[in-house]
Design a protein around this motif. Sequence first.
Motif, mmCIF file in Angstrom:
data_model
loop_
_atom_site.group_PDB
_atom_site.id
_atom_site.type_symbol
_atom_site.label_atom_id
_atom_site.label_comp_id
_atom_site.label_asym_id
_atom_site.label_seq_id
_atom_site.Cartn_x
_atom_site.Cartn_y
_atom_site.Cartn_z
ATOM 1 N N GLY A 176 -3.309 -1.562 -3.538
ATOM 2 C CA GLY A 176 -2.115 -2.392 -2.804
ATOM 3 C C GLY A 176 -0.943 -2.114 -3.425
ATOM 4 O O GLY A 176 -0.066 -2.312 -2.685
ATOM 5 N N ILE A 177 -0.701 -1.707 -4.664
ATOM 6 C CA ILE A 177 0.504 -1.351 -5.210
ATOM 7 C C ILE A 177 0.320 -0.232 -5.829
ATOM 8 O O ILE A 177 -0.595 0.020 -6.715
ATOM 9 C CB ILE A 177 1.053 -2.420 -6.033
ATOM 10 N N TYR A 188 0.218 -2.325 -14.089
ATOM 11 C CA TYR A 188 1.481 -1.717 -14.761
ATOM 12 C C TYR A 188 2.416 -1.893 -13.838
ATOM 13 O O TYR A 188 3.670 -1.821 -14.540
ATOM 14 C CB TYR A 188 0.899 -0.193 -14.694
ATOM 15 N N SER A 189 2.576 -2.194 -12.551
ATOM 16 C CA SER A 189 3.817 -2.216 -12.044
ATOM 17 C C SER A 189 4.512 -3.842 -12.545
ATOM 18 O O SER A 189 5.806 -3.910 -12.496
ATOM 19 C CB SER A 189 3.663 -2.750 -10.438
ATOM 20 N N ALA A 190 3.721 -4.617 -12.820
ATOM 21 C CA ALA A 190 4.207 -5.975 -13.284
ATOM 22 C C ALA A 190 4.903 -5.731 -14.831
ATOM 23 O O ALA A 190 5.786 -6.222 -15.116
ATOM 24 C CB ALA A 190 3.182 -7.044 -13.250
ATOM 25 N N VAL A 191 4.215 -5.046 -15.541
ATOM 26 C CA VAL A 191 4.772 -4.648 -16.736
ATOM 27 C C VAL A 191 5.911 -3.912 -16.656
ATOM 28 O O VAL A 191 6.869 -4.269 -17.578
ATOM 29 C CB VAL A 191 3.685 -3.980 -17.405
ATOM 30 N N SER A 192 6.080 -2.925 -15.813
ATOM 31 C CA SER A 192 7.353 -2.255 -15.866
ATOM 32 C C SER A 192 8.587 -2.982 -15.100
ATOM 33 O O SER A 192 9.578 -2.886 -15.857
ATOM 34 C CB SER A 192 7.163 -1.026 -14.746
ATOM 35 N N GLY A 209 0.634 -1.298 0.130
ATOM 36 C CA GLY A 209 -0.092 -0.214 0.091
ATOM 37 C C GLY A 209 0.766 1.311 -0.138
ATOM 38 O O GLY A 209 0.266 2.296 0.204
ATOM 39 N N ASP A 210 2.022 1.369 -0.175
ATOM 40 C CA ASP A 210 3.217 2.548 -0.244
ATOM 41 C C ASP A 210 2.590 3.393 -1.163
ATOM 42 O O ASP A 210 2.807 3.078 -2.661
ATOM 43 C CB ASP A 210 4.596 1.759 -0.510
ATOM 44 N N PRO A 211 2.153 4.513 -1.001
ATOM 45 C CA PRO A 211 1.786 5.628 -1.739
ATOM 46 C C PRO A 211 3.061 6.357 -2.270
ATOM 47 O O PRO A 211 2.980 7.015 -3.390
ATOM 48 C CB PRO A 211 1.056 6.453 -0.843
ATOM 49 N N ALA A 221 1.643 -9.316 -9.817
ATOM 50 C CA ALA A 221 1.662 -8.344 -8.915
ATOM 51 C C ALA A 221 0.442 -8.490 -7.930
ATOM 52 O O ALA A 221 -0.577 -8.709 -8.465
ATOM 53 C CB ALA A 221 1.362 -7.098 -9.837
ATOM 54 N N ASP A 222 0.737 -8.491 -6.614
ATOM 55 C CA ASP A 222 -0.301 -8.773 -5.747
ATOM 56 C C ASP A 222 -0.572 -7.604 -5.102
ATOM 57 O O ASP A 222 0.305 -6.907 -4.092
ATOM 58 C CB ASP A 222 0.463 -9.845 -4.727
#
Length: 488
Positions: free
Chosen positions: A193-194, A280-284, A124-126, A164-165
């Motif tokens: 959460g991400i 998008y985090s997983a893609v990155s 959950g880190d913003p 990505a979880d």
Amino acid sequence: MKPSIRYLFIFSLLLFTGATHIKHKTVKVKVDTLDKVLNNFASDTTLAHAGWGIYLYDLTTDKMIFEKNAQQSLVPASTMKITTTGAAFGILGSNYRFKTTLTCTGKIDARGILHGDLIIHGGGDPTFGSERFDSTLTSDSIFTIWADSVKKAGIKSITGNIIADGSHFDSTAMPVTWTIDDLGNYYGAAAYGINIDENIYTITLQAGSKVGECVALVKTEPDIPGLLFINDLKTGRYNSGDQCSIIGGPGSCVRCLMGSIPLQVKPFKVKGSIPDPVSYSAVSLKRILISKNISVLGKPNQSPTGPEKQIASWQSPALKDIIHLTNLKSINLFAECLLKEIGVKVYGTGSELKGIDAVQGYWKNKGLDTRGLFMEDACGLSRYDGVSAEQLVGMLKIISKEPYYLDFYNSLAVAGETGALRQMCKGTNACDNLHAKSGHETRVRSYAGYVKNNAGDNLAFGFIIDNYTCGPEEIKDKMEKLLASLAE
């Protein structure tokens, strides 16, 4: 010469329209300017149809100075962040940090092939990838460090996928009461959460050569796979400002560009909210791994054996630093993530509703009367939020007695110096003295914070006006004069 001090009986407030009972006490305050400002408000026709409340409390003598409509629940805009950030300090602690981890499943064979997946576990880190802090890096920089950690773990190829979880927070990313014209814009970025790069992308636009002509979409940074724009933007008058709205909700990759941008030769940039930052985090990360010659085959794996192994992790700055920017820069995403993390801490559930329950419970347990405190979000973007001037001051009073008071106090904008107050109260006693959280949206303007008067008394104040009939700059000027008078 030191200004005279006399007793103020707030009889002048009886001149205000409406039948609200006005409490008053015999309190020594300097009123040369304040009395005049109050009388000006009494005859102001732009407030004839407005709902508004004001409350002033002397923390030094522990006495209420004056109030008008102070118990009326009003739409607060971003002063709602006081409710969230104050409770976050109390519940999570000043040094709390969010954590994001990278793990792997399966086994690594002798050839360096991971027969399993890489998993990003969000916390959950913003701030992940935010460039606002000296201690943080861009998401690409973090993922590059992680890719090097993957190599050090002996992994040269991955048969599975990058997963990505985002289950740390619930799947309802945004408050249901946010309006459609806010959701696609940067300030309407939802809390997942991400979160990555504050869940924001930038669109570069080129205005036409004449007013009314179509606007060209030049590029989007970063490139969001699958993002589709329906561009209905037009060229507005020179110096007409950013009138662009990005329409589109979480999970939808279709974005409608509506409104106008000003006539100018240079490209014009606007910011929007990433529709699915978890994916998008997983893609990155996959893109960075491939650039490091680590192949990702993406084949489904048959129930990899053994527990997950941690490969890398990343921690956020301390909560006090996050809240400093949440209040000073009024960052909605930060506030929403704080609220959900409070829900995790208190109830084990990272949802808006559980966070709200925990925040309201915190203030109630501290002695605040929470009747009429309506929380629909953490940041004040919802028009369904409601809080009274007295409740805002009640929170400020509670905070002033807490160990985290100084961290909270330093997170507020300073009149004449920082944040939304940097151009206000210059040349007055409030300059470099008054610390406050401001809030504004269509037909809403609010301020709440602390100020020291010439007598040396520490005051807490809350001031909200909804549905005024003048322009936003005019109401700001009127409220500024009253805020400046508090320091007399």
